[in-house]
Design a protein around this motif. Structure first.
Motif, PDB file in Angstrom:
ATOM      1  N   ASP A  20       0.587   7.592 -10.996  1.00  0.00           N
ATOM      2  CA  ASP A  20       1.409   8.787 -10.913  1.00  0.00           C
ATOM      3  C   ASP A  20       1.166   9.455  -9.681  1.00  0.00           C
ATOM      4  OD1 ASP A  20       3.169  10.956 -11.724  1.00  0.00           O
ATOM      5  OD2 ASP A  20       2.228  11.150 -13.468  1.00  0.00           O
ATOM      6  N   SER A  21       2.570   9.674  -9.045  1.00  0.00           N
ATOM      7  CA  SER A  21       2.362  10.382  -7.610  1.00  0.00           C
ATOM      8  C   SER A  21       2.176  11.819  -7.791  1.00  0.00           C
ATOM      9  CB  SER A  21       3.589  10.002  -6.766  1.00  0.00           C
ATOM     10  OG  SER A  21       4.956  10.527  -7.541  1.00  0.00           O
ATOM     11  N   MET A  22       2.654  12.486  -9.028  1.00  0.00           N
ATOM     12  CA  MET A  22       2.458  13.878  -9.398  1.00  0.00           C
ATOM     13  C   MET A  22       1.009  14.114  -9.566  1.00  0.00           C
ATOM     14  SD  MET A  22       5.343  15.219  -9.335  1.00  0.00           S
ATOM     15  CE  MET A  22       5.041  16.645  -9.835  1.00  0.00           C
ATOM     16  N   VAL A  23       0.379  13.387 -10.020  1.00  0.00           N
ATOM     17  CA  VAL A  23      -1.281  13.460 -10.207  1.00  0.00           C
ATOM     18  C   VAL A  23      -1.797  13.595  -8.325  1.00  0.00           C
ATOM     19  CG1 VAL A  23      -3.444  12.553 -10.897  1.00  0.00           C
ATOM     20  CG2 VAL A  23      -1.471  12.321 -12.260  1.00  0.00           C
ATOM     21  N   GLU A  24      -1.342  13.058  -7.654  1.00  0.00           N
ATOM     22  CA  GLU A  24      -1.844  12.926  -6.315  1.00  0.00           C
ATOM     23  C   GLU A  24      -1.361  14.329  -5.644  1.00  0.00           C
ATOM     24  OE1 GLU A  24      -3.485  11.001  -4.307  1.00  0.00           O
ATOM     25  OE2 GLU A  24      -3.534   9.126  -5.701  1.00  0.00           O
ATOM     26  N   LYS A  63       0.817  -1.151   0.157  1.00  0.00           N
ATOM     27  CA  LYS A  63       0.040  -0.055  -0.189  1.00  0.00           C
ATOM     28  C   LYS A  63       0.956   1.128  -0.113  1.00  0.00           C
ATOM     29  CE  LYS A  63      -3.713  -0.011   2.523  1.00  0.00           C
ATOM     30  NZ  LYS A  63      -4.370  -0.132   3.707  1.00  0.00           N
ATOM     31  N   LEU A  64       0.989   2.015  -1.243  1.00  0.00           N
ATOM     32  CA  LEU A  64       1.749   3.219  -1.366  1.00  0.00           C
ATOM     33  C   LEU A  64       0.961   4.372  -0.762  1.00  0.00           C
ATOM     34  CD1 LEU A  64       3.464   2.596  -4.833  1.00  0.00           C
ATOM     35  CD2 LEU A  64       4.289   2.388  -2.670  1.00  0.00           C
ATOM     36  N   MET A  65       1.557   5.442  -0.234  1.00  0.00           N
ATOM     37  CA  MET A  65       1.002   6.471   0.406  1.00  0.00           C
ATOM     38  C   MET A  65       1.924   7.641   0.290  1.00  0.00           C
ATOM     39  SD  MET A  65       0.182   5.010   4.176  1.00  0.00           S
ATOM     40  CE  MET A  65      -1.098   6.142   4.559  1.00  0.00           C
ATOM     41  N   VAL A  66       1.011   8.746   0.002  1.00  0.00           N
ATOM     42  CA  VAL A  66       1.814  10.071  -0.576  1.00  0.00           C
ATOM     43  C   VAL A  66       1.327  11.344   0.444  1.00  0.00           C
ATOM     44  CG1 VAL A  66       1.631   9.395  -3.087  1.00  0.00           C
ATOM     45  CG2 VAL A  66      -0.316  10.361  -2.089  1.00  0.00           C
ATOM     46  N   ASN A  67       2.398  12.256   0.264  1.00  0.00           N
ATOM     47  CA  ASN A  67       2.217  13.547   1.160  1.00  0.00           C
ATOM     48  C   ASN A  67       2.246  14.731   0.560  1.00  0.00           C
ATOM     49  OD1 ASN A  67       2.560  15.223   3.502  1.00  0.00           O
ATOM     50  ND2 ASN A  67       3.045  13.387   4.812  1.00  0.00           N
ATOM     51  N   VAL A  68       2.277  15.703   0.881  1.00  0.00           N
ATOM     52  CA  VAL A  68       2.450  17.099   0.094  1.00  0.00           C
ATOM     53  C   VAL A  68       3.302  17.023  -0.969  1.00  0.00           C
ATOM     54  CG1 VAL A  68       1.051  18.258   1.892  1.00  0.00           C
ATOM     55  CG2 VAL A  68       3.558  18.127   1.891  1.00  0.00           C
ATOM     56  N   CYS A  69       4.347  16.472  -0.752  1.00  0.00           N
ATOM     57  CA  CYS A  69       5.507  16.636  -1.784  1.00  0.00           C
ATOM     58  C   CYS A  69       5.393  15.803  -2.895  1.00  0.00           C
ATOM     59  CB  CYS A  69       6.932  16.263  -0.984  1.00  0.00           C
ATOM     60  SG  CYS A  69       6.902  14.531  -0.457  1.00  0.00           S
ATOM     61  N   GLY A  70       4.493  14.807  -2.899  1.00  0.00           N
ATOM     62  CA  GLY A  70       4.012  14.173  -3.957  1.00  0.00           C
ATOM     63  C   GLY A  70       4.865  12.533  -4.135  1.00  0.00           C
ATOM     64  N   HIS A  71       5.941  12.620  -3.414  1.00  0.00           N
ATOM     65  CA  HIS A  71       6.814  11.319  -3.176  1.00  0.00           C
ATOM     66  C   HIS A  71       5.832  10.280  -2.570  1.00  0.00           C
ATOM     67  CE1 HIS A  71       9.943  14.597  -3.956  1.00  0.00           C
ATOM     68  NE2 HIS A  71       9.815  13.696  -5.338  1.00  0.00           N
ATOM     69  N   ALA A  72       6.103   9.019  -2.875  1.00  0.00           N
ATOM     70  CA  ALA A  72       5.288   8.046  -2.387  1.00  0.00           C
ATOM     71  C   ALA A  72       6.237   6.929  -1.552  1.00  0.00           C
ATOM     72  CB  ALA A  72       4.603   7.026  -3.550  1.00  0.00           C
ATOM     73  N   ASN A 109       4.740  21.854  -9.771  1.00  0.00           N
ATOM     74  CA  ASN A 109       6.127  21.636 -10.762  1.00  0.00           C
ATOM     75  C   ASN A 109       7.270  22.363 -10.082  1.00  0.00           C
ATOM     76  OD1 ASN A 109       5.221  20.323 -13.448  1.00  0.00           O
ATOM     77  ND2 ASN A 109       3.861  21.845 -13.026  1.00  0.00           N
ATOM     78  N   ASN A 110       7.137  22.891  -8.850  1.00  0.00           N
ATOM     79  CA  ASN A 110       8.155  23.557  -8.012  1.00  0.00           C
ATOM     80  C   ASN A 110       8.800  24.841  -8.657  1.00  0.00           C
ATOM     81  OD1 ASN A 110       7.983  21.821  -5.924  1.00  0.00           O
ATOM     82  ND2 ASN A 110       9.353  20.291  -6.978  1.00  0.00           N
ATOM     83  N   ILE A 111       7.827  25.605  -9.279  1.00  0.00           N
ATOM     84  CA  ILE A 111       8.346  26.805 -10.027  1.00  0.00           C
ATOM     85  C   ILE A 111       7.943  27.915  -9.106  1.00  0.00           C
ATOM     86  CG2 ILE A 111       8.007  28.181 -12.229  1.00  0.00           C
ATOM     87  CD1 ILE A 111       7.020  25.719 -13.545  1.00  0.00           C
ATOM     88  N   ASP A 112       9.059  28.672  -8.876  1.00  0.00           N
ATOM     89  CA  ASP A 112       9.107  29.779  -7.919  1.00  0.00           C
ATOM     90  C   ASP A 112       7.828  29.696  -6.907  1.00  0.00           C
ATOM     91  OD1 ASP A 112       9.075  32.490  -7.047  1.00  0.00           O
ATOM     92  OD2 ASP A 112       7.709  33.379  -8.440  1.00  0.00           O
ATOM     93  N   VAL A 113       8.162  28.809  -5.878  1.00  0.00           N
ATOM     94  CA  VAL A 113       7.310  28.360  -4.713  1.00  0.00           C
ATOM     95  C   VAL A 113       7.145  29.247  -3.920  1.00  0.00           C
ATOM     96  CG1 VAL A 113       6.873  26.676  -3.212  1.00  0.00           C
ATOM     97  CG2 VAL A 113       7.846  26.007  -5.306  1.00  0.00           C
ATOM     98  N   VAL A 114       8.306  29.945  -3.807  1.00  0.00           N
ATOM     99  CA  VAL A 114       8.136  30.909  -2.680  1.00  0.00           C
ATOM    100  C   VAL A 114       7.295  32.219  -2.954  1.00  0.00           C
ATOM    101  CG1 VAL A 114       9.654  32.792  -1.194  1.00  0.00           C
ATOM    102  CG2 VAL A 114      10.486  30.326  -1.489  1.00  0.00           C
ATOM    103  N   GLY A 115       7.600  32.893  -4.336  1.00  0.00           N
ATOM    104  CA  GLY A 115       6.697  33.673  -4.687  1.00  0.00           C
ATOM    105  C   GLY A 115       5.462  33.248  -4.887  1.00  0.00           C
TER     106      GLY A 115
END
Length: 309
Positions: A65-69, A20-29, A111-117
């Motif tokens: 696809d964990s990116m969809v999650e 059973k794979l689980m994901v968090n806010v970062c998208g990695h399983a 896609n981690n583009i300018d996350v802070v901004g």
């Protein structure tokens, strides 16, 4: 199944079907066992990106696809605050620009583009539109409560309907038992012919069934309150009279401004088809012939050779 694997312990779905794979806010399983090991000391970070994680934020991975999650989780969080409706804008163009801004924010975070901004942009929006956000959240909450009430009422009505059906079925079974007992008593003690008694009994039962046919309440609307419009109206649908059968008529060719193209027989005899791909067996079965595109090409080529003043 080898594609579905835990990046930490390398366990695959093939080796462990109950993985059973689980994901968090970062998208990695991570698999469930690795999640438990990660938080043995109370806190942990993602093995891939070192983002601090919370145990409560892990959820079962639904998509391969964990990116969809990750995108779904980001979309839910963003739409909680970006909850304006079309009626909140003066023009449709402004509303479309607002939707485009939401999609840009989701794309950047996923896609981690300018996350802070992007996060600063979200915080600034929340400060500028605090009242509208709270108002729309309260409105959405009321709508959800109303929908839950409607669904609860519908559920209660369905339960009452089922109970009524069960009660009628039980009553019908008891009635059949009483009728059989009455028939047996009549056959045992009556002096008449047994065939006549049986035929009379069958006719009586048939008449009772016709009279006591159960009429179940008819559902005439959806749970949202919208009434059915098809098949439930008082007026029957009008019958459409069928027209005459189709009869093929050869198309009339318009006047050509050029010489007459060769006929199909001339195309075959004069070697026009030597430069045209022959039809395959599948195309021939569908009625296609290589003479058709050749004839069309010749018609197009010869149609405008003469000048028409």
């Amino acid at each position: 199944m080898d594609d579905q694997a835990c990046p930490r312990c390398k366990t695959t779905k093939y080796r462990n079907p109950s993985l059973k794979l689980m994901v968090n806010v970062c998208g990695h399983a991570l698999c469930e066992s690795c999640v438990d090991l990660l938080f043995l000391k109370g806190s942990g970070s993602c093995p891939d990106c070192n983002v601090p994680l919370r145990r409560s934020n892990f959820r079962v991975q639904l998509f391969e696809d964990s990116m969809v999650e990750k995108e779904i989780d980001i979309r839910k969080r963003v739409l909680k605050d970006f909850n304006k409706k079309e009626e909140d804008f003066a023009t449709l163009r402004e509303y479309n620009d607002y939707l485009e801004e939401i999609e840009t924010i989701i794309f950047n975070l996923a896609n981690n583009i300018d996350v802070v901004g992007t996060n600063k942009r979200i915080e600034q929006y929340k400060k500028d539109n605090k009242e509208i956000i709270m108002k729309n959240k309260a409105k959405i909450g009321r709508e959800e409560l109303e929908l839950e009430e409607i669904l609860e009422i519908e559920k209660q009505m369905e339960e009452l309907r089922r109970a009524e059906v069960v009660k009628m079925e039980e009553e019908a079974k008891k009635q059949k038992i009483r009728e059989k007992e009455a028939l047996i008593d009549e056959l045992m003690f009556a002096d008449g012919d047994a065939k006549e008694i049986l035929s009379t009994f069958a006719q009586t039962v048939a008449n009772k069934q016709e009279e006591a046919a159960p009429i179940l309440p008819k559902v005439t609307q959806f749970s949202s309150g919208v009434k059915f419009t098809r098949g439930s109206g008082q007026q029957p649908l009008p019958l459409i009279e069928e027209g005459p059968l189709y009869k093929y008529e050869a198309p009339v060719q318009p006047d050509r401004v050029g010489p007459d193209p060769p006929s199909v027989q001339e195309i075959v005899n004069n070697g026009y088809l030597r430069h045209v791909r022959a039809e395959t067996e599948t195309e021939k079965a569908g009625g296609y012939s290589s003479t058709l595109p050749c004839l069309r090409a010749l018609q197009d080529a010869l149609s405008g050779l003469y000048h028409a003043s």
